[in-house]
Design a protein around this motif. Structure first.
Motif, mmCIF file in Angstrom:
data_model
loop_
_atom_site.group_PDB
_atom_site.id
_atom_site.type_symbol
_atom_site.label_atom_id
_atom_site.label_comp_id
_atom_site.label_asym_id
_atom_site.label_seq_id
_atom_site.Cartn_x
_atom_site.Cartn_y
_atom_site.Cartn_z
ATOM 1 N N PRO A 105 -94.490 -76.278 -2.190
ATOM 2 C CA PRO A 105 -95.407 -77.050 -3.044
ATOM 3 C C PRO A 105 -95.839 -78.334 -2.351
ATOM 4 O O PRO A 105 -95.048 -78.943 -1.612
ATOM 5 C CB PRO A 105 -94.564 -77.347 -4.289
ATOM 6 N N ARG A 159 -94.216 -68.304 -11.665
ATOM 7 C CA ARG A 159 -93.090 -68.293 -10.739
ATOM 8 C C ARG A 159 -91.999 -67.346 -11.231
ATOM 9 O O ARG A 159 -91.762 -67.232 -12.430
ATOM 10 C CB ARG A 159 -92.512 -69.697 -10.566
ATOM 11 N N ASP A 183 -96.054 -73.829 -12.815
ATOM 12 C CA ASP A 183 -97.465 -73.471 -12.735
ATOM 13 C C ASP A 183 -97.665 -71.994 -13.067
ATOM 14 O O ASP A 183 -96.828 -71.146 -12.769
ATOM 15 C CB ASP A 183 -98.032 -73.787 -11.346
ATOM 16 N N TYR A 203 -95.972 -77.219 -10.228
ATOM 17 C CA TYR A 203 -94.793 -76.537 -9.694
ATOM 18 C C TYR A 203 -93.523 -77.194 -10.212
ATOM 19 O O TYR A 203 -93.423 -78.425 -10.224
ATOM 20 C CB TYR A 203 -94.815 -76.620 -8.165
ATOM 21 N N PRO A 204 -92.516 -76.415 -10.653
ATOM 22 C CA PRO A 204 -92.400 -74.960 -10.592
ATOM 23 C C PRO A 204 -92.838 -74.242 -11.866
ATOM 24 O O PRO A 204 -92.483 -73.078 -12.055
ATOM 25 C CB PRO A 204 -90.901 -74.777 -10.376
ATOM 26 N N ILE A 255 -101.251 -75.875 -8.775
ATOM 27 C CA ILE A 255 -100.007 -75.859 -8.020
ATOM 28 C C ILE A 255 -99.219 -77.147 -8.200
ATOM 29 O O ILE A 255 -98.005 -77.190 -7.990
ATOM 30 C CB ILE A 255 -100.296 -75.597 -6.525
ATOM 31 N N GLY A 274 -92.154 -71.543 -1.837
ATOM 32 C CA GLY A 274 -93.584 -71.647 -2.062
ATOM 33 C C GLY A 274 -94.227 -72.873 -1.468
ATOM 34 O O GLY A 274 -95.437 -73.035 -1.564
ATOM 35 N N SER A 297 -96.352 -82.825 -6.684
ATOM 36 C CA SER A 297 -96.149 -81.821 -7.723
ATOM 37 C C SER A 297 -95.173 -82.337 -8.771
ATOM 38 O O SER A 297 -94.563 -83.403 -8.628
ATOM 39 C CB SER A 297 -95.644 -80.513 -7.112
#
Length: 293
Positions: A249, A187, A136, A133-134, A130, A247, A253
């Motif tokens: 995160p 995603r 992942d 992100y974004p 995770i 989401g 991240s």
């Protein structure tokens, strides 16, 4: 001359208005196209298995992806068909067991003559993190076989994705009567677009504050409180803006290392520098220029 300039100005304004309308129409068209693509992905059904009259039908849907917990929730509806069922497929004629892959936590058993209802099953996600992100992405393998009365029976399975924050890429196949799915989770397009917009907006705000600070310092404006209030408000507004990322995160991240932490550093540095230099300018004001005779 004045009469000739007015038509030219009117044409220029009409041209600008036309370009603006074309840009708005293009943006709306692209948005509708992207939304249609995401809707199509959510409506796509992936199927594996044969059409034998005596079989077990499994309707599965991804209800929620928990990237932090590295698992997804799979909702299953099991329906025996033909001689395997009684009461129109509501209950199995004999005890029915679904044998699953290692990523699915445990086999499922349905007693004979008992009504089958939907069941939510946790599925482990592999690969990915995770903190990417974004960008992942995760993988999982789903395999469902059925055993009734001590014998393997054929399975036909349908898989869909109901989590709008994630997109699924699926490869479906059949192996010895079992349904097999290789699922990739990433995603969705809307999440990617919004996350990239957030990173661009953070850098744009940081650069705007930097330009404002340079203007105040180069002209020795001193402690200009409205400008300082705007800078400080931007500093704290970015933190709230970052928390709206779809989401949720965690801190640390890729989003933070690409934009958020740097933008916060630049803005905080600008605020402190403007205050310190402004205090010096207020304490040592420039002498007034001599009056002209």
């Amino acid at each position: 001359m004045a009469m000739m300039r007015r038509p030219t100005r009117s044409r220029g304004r009409l041209l600008i208005a036309g370009l603006v309308l074309c840009a708005v129409a293009a943006a709306v068209t692209v948005g509708v196209w992207l939304q249609f693509g995401e809707r199509h992905d959510l409506d796509t059904r992936y199927r594996a298995g044969g059409d034998a009259p005596d079989r077990v039908d499994i309707t599965a849907s991804v209800q929620r992806v928990d990237a932090a917990g590295r698992e997804l929730t799979l909702r299953l509806l099991v329906t025996p068909r033909g001689d395997l069922a009684e009461a129109g497929g509501v209950a199995p004629a004999e005890s029915l067991t679904l044998q699953t892959s290692a990523d699915v936590r445990g086999d499922l058993t349905f007693p004979a003559h008992s009504r089958i209802s939907t069941v939510d099953v946790p599925v482990t996600l592999t690969a990915g993190s995770i903190t990417d992100y974004p960008f992942d992405a995760y993988d999982t393998d789903l395999e469902f076989g059925a055993v009734q009365g001590g014998e393997a029976v054929p399975v036909r399975m349908t898989l869909t994705n109901n989590d709008a924050l994630f997109a699924a890429t699926v490869e479906a196949s059949e192996a010895n009567g079992a349904a097999v799915f290789y699922v990739g989770i990433g995603r969705s397009t809307s999440v990617l677009i919004f996350a990239v917009f957030m990173m661009a907006a953070m850098w744009a705000l940081a650069i705007a504050v930097l330009i404002g600070a340079w203007f105040l310092l180069s002209r020795r404006k001193g402690l200009t409180w409205p400008a300082l209030g705007w800078m400080a408000a931007t500093l704290f507004a970015l933190a709230a803006f970052r928390n709206t990322a779809p989401g949720a995160p965690p801190i640390g991240s890729l989003l933070d290392y690409i934009a958020f932490l740097w933008a916060e550093t630049v803005i905080a540095f600008c605020v402190i520098t403007v205050v310190v230099m402004g205090m010096r300018a207020e304490s040592h004001p420039s002498p007034d220029p001599p009056a002209s005779p």
